[in-house]
Design a protein around this motif. Structure first.
Motif, mmCIF file in Angstrom:
data_model
loop_
_atom_site.group_PDB
_atom_site.id
_atom_site.type_symbol
_atom_site.label_atom_id
_atom_site.label_comp_id
_atom_site.label_asym_id
_atom_site.label_seq_id
_atom_site.Cartn_x
_atom_site.Cartn_y
_atom_site.Cartn_z
ATOM 1 N N ASP A 183 0.851 -1.192 0.000
ATOM 2 C CA ASP A 183 0.000 0.000 0.000
ATOM 3 C C ASP A 183 0.888 1.244 0.000
ATOM 4 O OD1 ASP A 183 -1.882 1.995 0.408
ATOM 5 O OD2 ASP A 183 -3.000 0.864 1.912
ATOM 6 N N THR A 185 1.258 5.366 -0.384
ATOM 7 C CA THR A 185 0.662 6.702 -0.400
ATOM 8 C C THR A 185 1.789 7.714 -0.467
ATOM 9 O OG1 THR A 185 -1.062 5.850 1.066
ATOM 10 C CG2 THR A 185 -1.054 8.215 0.673
ATOM 11 N N ASP A 194 -3.267 7.644 -2.965
ATOM 12 C CA ASP A 194 -3.280 6.423 -2.135
ATOM 13 C C ASP A 194 -3.721 5.236 -2.994
ATOM 14 O OD1 ASP A 194 -3.467 4.672 0.021
ATOM 15 O OD2 ASP A 194 -5.126 5.734 1.010
ATOM 16 N N THR A 195 -2.893 4.210 -3.096
ATOM 17 C CA THR A 195 -3.252 3.047 -3.911
ATOM 18 C C THR A 195 -2.555 1.799 -3.395
ATOM 19 O OG1 THR A 195 -3.321 2.162 -6.191
ATOM 20 C CG2 THR A 195 -1.399 3.492 -5.603
ATOM 21 N N GLU A 321 -6.738 -1.113 -3.880
ATOM 22 C CA GLU A 321 -7.186 0.256 -3.576
ATOM 23 C C GLU A 321 -6.876 1.201 -4.732
ATOM 24 O OE1 GLU A 321 -4.988 2.239 -0.387
ATOM 25 O OE2 GLU A 321 -6.639 3.673 -0.114
HETATM 26 CO CO CO Z 1 -3.710 2.924 1.098
#
Ligand code: CO
Ligand code: MF3
Ligand code: CO
Length: 337
Positions: A183, A185, A194-195, A321
């Motif tokens: 994750d 960011t 954010d991904t 995400e």
């Molecule tokens: Co995230």
């Protein structure tokens, strides 16, 4: 039959190990059933240790060059944000900045993912994320971000197998058959992007591969449920239906969120149909959808570090995400390269 225990405690053991009898075979001689039970419990502990994730050793804190602009919380010893943005639609200038931050986050995630293979440590993935953010002029948003626990000590979240989210990179070595969520960011020019994605480590069994595929689909159906004039609640309903129809659990304890000048703001984007989900979806809003899906059930537990969340049943879990911009017709995915 065992040798009659005629030896004194401090005599050399009869087995020739060279150790004292009391440190070697004495329990086995006196109480073979107890010795067998102790051996079985040692073996069980070893099996669990091999099957499940345990905390490793963390490397020293990575530095961020002075010229990189920090988010407000990174200047606070507890990592607490001083200002919290609203979840309201963003102006054109903020949206332009979000596009760039989100693209940068997607690029860094791609670099991290390319390094995932058996034998790599999660700390090495953290190094790649840290340097990738800095190379783009950004700050790695997790570093020093506080909540109820001590500030997050690393620049990336790495969540392996039964870890749901917020795993802390350390000396853990990824092995063939693992799955790992990374994750990313980045805080760039005053806004966060954010991904995250779940990556396969080497050859992964069918059940885990299917979990990862269904989790990616859950993000897709969540994105498809984003309609201006619709409700935030619709997103979770779509995701829950997709997951549960296929026999998977939706983790309840972690939500998607508004993102922009703040890392986390309203709205709260539940990934299940929560009647208390609030709000209308309006053009110009920027928020994440980040479903966490498990092979087993949705209950979670926390490690003592205050960050690492695992499934209570230790079943494997995956997550994807994206950061989205609500348009006049639906959602635009901002976290793309
Ligand atoms: Co995230
Ligand atoms: N990137 C995570 C999210 O999707 C948040 C990580 S907070 C951290 O919301 F402190 F753990 F990094
Ligand atoms: Co997020």
């Amino acid at each position: 039959m065992t040798t009659a225990p005629t030896l004194a405690s401090n005599d050399p053991c009869w087995c020739g190990s060279g150790r004292r009898y009391k440190r070697c075979h004495r329990i086995a001689d006196l109480d073979p059933a107890r010795a067998a039970a102790e051996q079985a419990s040692r073996e069980q502990a070893e099996r669990l240790a091999a099957a499940y994730v345990r905390p490793g050793r963390q490397s020293p804190r990575r530095e961020v060059p002075a010229h990189i602009v920090r988010p407000d919380y990174a200047l606070d010893p507890h990592g607490r944000p001083r200002h919290r943005d609203t979840g309201r639609p963003k102006d054109a200038e903020t949206i332009a900045l979000m596009r760039r931050a989100c693209r940068a986050a997607a690029e860094v995630l791609q670099e991290v993912g390319a390094a995932v293979r058996p034998g790599v440590t999660t700390d090495e993935l953290d190094r790649i994320a840290h340097e990738g953010c800095i190379a783009r002029g950004g700050y790695p948003s997790p570093l020093g971000y506080g909540g109820s626990a001590a500030p997050f000590p690393k620049s990336l979240c790495t969540s392996v197998n039964e870890v749901i989210c917020h795993g802390i990179p350390d000396s853990t070595v990824l092995k063939d058959g693992d799955i790992v969520n990374c994750d990313v960011t980045i805080y760039l020019d005053g806004v966060h992007g954010d991904t995250n994605a779940t990556f396969l480590v080497g050859e992964v069994d069918d059940a885990s591969r299917r979990l990862v595929d269904v989790t990616r689909e859950c993000l897709d159906v969540g994105i498809a449920a984003v309609k201006p004039g619709g409700r935030i609640r619709d997103i979770g309903r779509a995701i829950q239906t997709h997951a549960e129809d296929r026999g998977y659990g939706v983790i309840r304890a972690f939500v998607g969120h508004g993102v922009g000048r703040s890392f986390h703001s309203d709205p709260q984007v539940f990934h299940y149909d929560n009647p208390s989900a609030r709000g209308e979806i309006l053009p110009g809003m920027t928020f994440t959808i980040e479903p966490m899906i498990s092979i087993g059930d949705w209950h979670h537990e926390m490690w003592d570090d205050g960050w690492t969340a695992v499934t209570a049943d230790r079943s494997r879990t995956a997550q994807f995400e994206h950061t989205l911009l609500v348009t006049d017709t639906g959602a635009e995915v901002l976290t793309v390269v």
